[in-house]
Structure formats: structure tokens, C-alpha cells
Design a protein around this motif. Structure first.
Motif, PDB file in Angstrom:
ATOM      1  N   LEU A 292       0.176  31.357   4.778  1.00 31.70           N
ATOM      2  CA  LEU A 292       1.196  32.042   5.585  1.00 31.70           C
ATOM      3  C   LEU A 292       0.906  33.539   5.679  1.00 31.70           C
ATOM      4  CD1 LEU A 292       4.422  30.141   4.467  1.00 31.70           C
ATOM      5  CD2 LEU A 292       3.327  30.078   6.725  1.00 31.70           C
ATOM      6  N   ASP A 293       0.393  34.131   4.602  1.00 33.06           N
ATOM      7  CA  ASP A 293       0.012  35.542   4.651  1.00 33.06           C
ATOM      8  C   ASP A 293      -1.088  35.766   5.692  1.00 33.06           C
ATOM      9  OD1 ASP A 293       1.817  36.229   2.619  1.00 33.06           O
ATOM     10  OD2 ASP A 293       0.274  36.188   1.041  1.00 33.06           O
ATOM     11  N   VAL A 294      -2.083  34.896   5.680  1.00 33.76           N
ATOM     12  CA  VAL A 294      -3.187  35.016   6.636  1.00 33.76           C
ATOM     13  C   VAL A 294      -2.678  34.774   8.057  1.00 33.76           C
ATOM     14  CG1 VAL A 294      -5.401  34.031   7.370  1.00 33.76           C
ATOM     15  CG2 VAL A 294      -4.953  34.423   4.929  1.00 33.76           C
ATOM     16  N   ALA A 295      -1.814  33.777   8.228  1.00 32.57           N
ATOM     17  CA  ALA A 295      -1.251  33.496   9.546  1.00 32.57           C
ATOM     18  C   ALA A 295      -0.473  34.700  10.067  1.00 32.57           C
ATOM     19  CB  ALA A 295      -0.358  32.259   9.489  1.00 32.57           C
ATOM     20  N   MET A 296       0.287  35.349   9.201  1.00 31.66           N
ATOM     21  CA  MET A 296       1.045  36.534   9.592  1.00 31.66           C
ATOM     22  C   MET A 296       0.103  37.639  10.062  1.00 31.66           C
ATOM     23  SD  MET A 296       4.340  37.034   9.619  1.00 31.66           S
ATOM     24  CE  MET A 296       4.973  36.094   8.261  1.00 31.66           C
ATOM     25  N   THR A 297      -1.001  37.797   9.378  1.00 32.95           N
ATOM     26  CA  THR A 297      -1.981  38.807   9.777  1.00 32.95           C
ATOM     27  C   THR A 297      -2.564  38.482  11.150  1.00 32.95           C
ATOM     28  OG1 THR A 297      -2.515  39.287   7.475  1.00 32.95           O
ATOM     29  CG2 THR A 297      -4.161  39.920   9.116  1.00 32.95           C
ATOM     30  N   ILE A 298      -2.851  37.222  11.398  1.00 31.91           N
ATOM     31  CA  ILE A 298      -3.384  36.822  12.706  1.00 31.91           C
ATOM     32  C   ILE A 298      -2.375  37.145  13.800  1.00 31.91           C
ATOM     33  CG2 ILE A 298      -4.034  34.845  14.154  1.00 31.91           C
ATOM     34  CD1 ILE A 298      -5.219  33.574  11.550  1.00 31.91           C
TER      35      ILE A 298
ATOM     36  N   MET B 150     -18.950  31.906   8.709  1.00 36.42           N
ATOM     37  CA  MET B 150     -17.780  31.351   8.029  1.00 36.42           C
ATOM     38  C   MET B 150     -17.553  32.127   6.737  1.00 36.42           C
ATOM     39  SD  MET B 150     -17.077  27.426   7.046  1.00 36.42           S
ATOM     40  CE  MET B 150     -15.498  26.969   6.459  1.00 36.42           C
ATOM     41  N   PRO B 151     -16.280  32.477   6.437  1.00 40.77           N
ATOM     42  CA  PRO B 151     -16.006  33.214   5.203  1.00 40.77           C
ATOM     43  C   PRO B 151     -16.413  32.421   3.970  1.00 40.77           C
ATOM     44  CG  PRO B 151     -14.044  33.101   6.615  1.00 40.77           C
ATOM     45  CD  PRO B 151     -15.094  32.217   7.200  1.00 40.77           C
ATOM     46  N   ALA B 152     -16.657  33.141   2.898  1.00 34.67           N
ATOM     47  CA  ALA B 152     -16.984  32.487   1.632  1.00 34.67           C
ATOM     48  C   ALA B 152     -15.801  31.635   1.185  1.00 34.67           C
ATOM     49  CB  ALA B 152     -17.294  33.546   0.576  1.00 34.67           C
ATOM     50  N   PRO B 153     -16.069  30.514   0.508  1.00 31.98           N
ATOM     51  CA  PRO B 153     -14.971  29.662   0.052  1.00 31.98           C
ATOM     52  C   PRO B 153     -14.011  30.435  -0.850  1.00 31.98           C
ATOM     53  CG  PRO B 153     -17.110  28.607  -0.351  1.00 31.98           C
ATOM     54  CD  PRO B 153     -17.375  30.007   0.124  1.00 31.98           C
TER      55      PRO B 153
ATOM     56  N   VAL C 171     -10.814  28.272   4.383  1.00 28.64           N
ATOM     57  CA  VAL C 171     -10.545  26.937   3.839  1.00 28.64           C
ATOM     58  C   VAL C 171     -10.899  25.894   4.896  1.00 28.64           C
ATOM     59  CG1 VAL C 171      -8.707  27.772   2.318  1.00 28.64           C
ATOM     60  CG2 VAL C 171      -8.128  26.899   4.586  1.00 28.64           C
ATOM     61  N   SER C 172     -10.938  24.654   4.485  1.00 28.28           N
ATOM     62  CA  SER C 172     -11.249  23.583   5.426  1.00 28.28           C
ATOM     63  C   SER C 172     -10.018  23.261   6.286  1.00 28.28           C
ATOM     64  CB  SER C 172     -11.705  22.321   4.683  1.00 28.28           C
ATOM     65  OG  SER C 172     -10.622  21.794   3.937  1.00 28.28           O
ATOM     66  N   ARG C 173     -10.281  22.713   7.447  1.00 29.00           N
ATOM     67  CA  ARG C 173      -9.174  22.335   8.339  1.00 29.00           C
ATOM     68  C   ARG C 173      -8.210  21.347   7.688  1.00 29.00           C
ATOM     69  NH1 ARG C 173     -12.191  21.180  13.885  1.00 29.00           N
ATOM     70  NH2 ARG C 173     -14.026  21.430  12.625  1.00 29.00           N
TER      71      ARG C 173
ATOM     72  N   LEU D  28      -6.611  29.650  11.701  1.00 28.46           N
ATOM     73  CA  LEU D  28      -6.074  29.912  10.365  1.00 28.46           C
ATOM     74  C   LEU D  28      -7.052  29.446   9.295  1.00 28.46           C
ATOM     75  CD1 LEU D  28      -3.935  30.824   8.374  1.00 28.46           C
ATOM     76  CD2 LEU D  28      -2.758  28.637   8.740  1.00 28.46           C
ATOM     77  N   ALA D  29      -7.595  28.255   9.442  1.00 32.90           N
ATOM     78  CA  ALA D  29      -8.556  27.743   8.458  1.00 32.90           C
ATOM     79  C   ALA D  29      -9.765  28.670   8.359  1.00 32.90           C
ATOM     80  CB  ALA D  29      -8.995  26.326   8.834  1.00 32.90           C
ATOM     81  N   GLU D  30     -10.278  29.095   9.509  1.00 33.82           N
ATOM     82  CA  GLU D  30     -11.445  29.982   9.506  1.00 33.82           C
ATOM     83  C   GLU D  30     -11.120  31.318   8.848  1.00 33.82           C
ATOM     84  OE1 GLU D  30     -12.499  30.097  13.643  1.00 33.82           O
ATOM     85  OE2 GLU D  30     -13.572  28.175  13.530  1.00 33.82           O
ATOM     86  N   ALA D  31      -9.988  31.911   9.214  1.00 36.18           N
ATOM     87  CA  ALA D  31      -9.625  33.219   8.658  1.00 36.18           C
ATOM     88  C   ALA D  31      -9.332  33.146   7.166  1.00 36.18           C
ATOM     89  CB  ALA D  31      -8.418  33.785   9.400  1.00 36.18           C
TER      90      ALA D  31
END
Length: 190
Positions: free
Chosen positions: A18-24, A1-4, A44-46, A38-41
Motif C-alpha cells: 500500500l505504501d508503494v501503491a500510494m507513491t505510484i 526488475m528491482p532486486a527481490p 515482488v511477484s505478481r 505495483l508488483a514491479e515497483a
């Protein structure tokens, strides 16, 4: 899991998500975008992701709105600089449309992912109406059509543009051919 990740204000967190979602979507496709991925990438928490978007269609719609607003703003900016002539305006509209198709490939993927959900299709339709209003407004000075007829013509041209974009995205035609074909369709018969 990525660092907080660091604590952000809600609007800033939404933009970051949204930036992370766009990358996915860009790297793995729209089918891979879920609230969990999205939460994992994003690290952040769900519940944070659910708080911002509620559902996967809500997330997809937020991405679609962001892309559509960016596209509409870039088109409006290009129209401000266009020569005041029907062919020039048609060329600007065509170039802007295909710039979106090539520079924002996520737009097509997100749009396709929203199909099938009535509420999301209705909201997507509202955004399309905003774009057709922009287009009709740009063409109105050169048209003898009544406003409703001009708006409907713009809807038809955007349908044709979508088909031409499919040809472009499949590699069967290049951007210059796509822009020329759409310019001809827009410039004819107003």
C-alpha cells in the motif's frame, strides 16, 4: 526488475504494498496504478500482489480505506481538542476536511478511480457513512435536528465540501477561503 525484497509477514507485506501503491498514485496518478505496476515497483511477484488485492478495484479500495481511516482518525483527534462550541467544531471539521484534500491528494484520485464499479461504489459509500456519522456525532450537541435529518445534512455538507475541494485543488481559491466557506456552511442551520 528491482532486486527481490525481503520476506515479510502477510500484514507487513500488505502495508508495504500500500505504501508503494500510494507513491505510484502520488507520482504518476491513479491511472498508472495496476497490479502489474505495483508488483514491479515493489519488487515482488505478481501472485503476491494478486493474493493481497485480487483486482485493481480491490487495490484501489484498499488504498481508499487506508486514506479514509487516516482522515477519520485525524478528524476525531482534532475534535477531541476543539472548544465545545458550534463554530469551533465547524472550524475543526472544515480544517480537517481540507487538510485531507491538500495533504492527501491521492484521496481524490483514488476516489475518482473507484467510480463506475457498483460494488466498489457501495463499499466506498459505507466508508462515507462512517465519516458522516463522525461529523453528525460532533454536531449533535448543537443541533435540534432529529438524528436522521442531521445525518442527511452532513451528507449534503460533504457534497458541498467536495465541490469546494475541487475549487481548492484547481487553484481557484486558497485553503483559508475553502475552510471559511465550509465552516460557514456547517455552522449555519443546525
Amino acid at each position: 526488475m528491482p532486486a527481490p525484497t525481503q520476506r515479510l509477514a502477510k500484514p507487513a507485506r500488505r502495508e508495504q504494498l500500500l505504501d508503494v501503491a500510494m507513491t505510484i498514485v502520488r507520482e504518476r496518478g491513479a491511472d498508472e496504478l495496476t497490479l502489474l505496476t505495483l508488483a514491479e515497483a515493489a519488487g515482488v511477484s505478481r501472485p503476491i500482489v494478486y493474493d493481497h488485492f485480487g483486482t485493481r478495484p480491490g487495490l484501489l479500495l484498499a488504498l481508499y480505506q487506508r486514506l479514509e481511516q487516516r482522515h477519520r482518525a485525524e478528524t476525531a483527534r482534532a475534535l477531541r481538542d476543539a472548544e465545545p462550541a458550534p463554530a469551533a467544531v465547524a472550524g475543526v471539521l472544515s480544517a480537517a476536511y481540507f487538510a485531507c484534500a491538500t495533504e492527501m491528494p491521492e484521496f481524490t484520485a483514488v476516489s475518482a478511480a473507484l467510480k463506475g464499479d457498483r460494488e466498489m461504489e457501495a463499499r466506498q459509500r459505507e466508508l462515507l457513512e462512517h465519516y458522516t456519522e463522525l461529523m453528525a456525532g460532533a454536531l449533535r450537541p448543537y443541533s435540534s435536528l432529529e438524528p436522521a435529518a442531521l445525518q442527511l445534512r452532513c451528507v449534503g455538507v460533504l457534497g458541498a465540501a467536495e465541490s469546494i475541494a475541487a475549487e481548492l485543488n484547481s487553484g481557484r481559491i486558497g485553503a483559508p477561503a475553502a475552510v471559511a466557506a465550509l465552516t460557514d456552511l456547517i455552522a449555519g442551520g443546525w
